[in-house]
Design a protein around this motif. Structure first.
Motif: not given
Length: 111
Positions: A1-7
């Motif tokens: 699994m791969y995650a992308t977090v955008r702030r």
């Protein structure tokens, strides 16, 4: 699994409801069509900050989600509501746990 977090910082507070509605109406359907889509969460952190978390099977799909989100901001004419480029953090998920979810009044509640 791969995650992308955008702030996203400096959000126009007056337009936060519009952004939230448009995410549900058009961004989520676009992202959920990506192969390997595992989930998307939008967090209103207050003080003009939104954070999104996208989960995907691999890095290629996560990268594609970033391109889709950038295009979506332009197509929805949200540049003034989201004036700053997001700070993006992405990488493989190295620990994970979850429970079944029940959705009530658009708020996720643990079952």
């Amino acid at each position: 699994m791969y995650a992308t977090v955008r702030r996203y910082e400096g959000i126009d507070k007056v337009r936060s409801e519009e952004i939230t509605r448009k995410v549900g109406d058009s961004l989520l359907p676009a992202l959920s069509k990506l192969p390997g889509f595992g989930g998307y969460y939008l967090i209103d952190a207050g003080e003009g900050v939104f954070t999104s978390i996208g989960l995907f099977e691999d890095a290629r799909e996560a990268h594609e989600s970033t391109l889709i989100a950038a295009t979506w901001v332009r197509e929805q004419k949200l540049e003034s509501a989201l004036p700053n480029a997001p700070k993006i953090t992405d990488g493989p998920v190295v620990a994970h746990a979850s429970r079944s979810e029940a959705i009530t009044n658009t708020v996720v509640a643990l079952a």
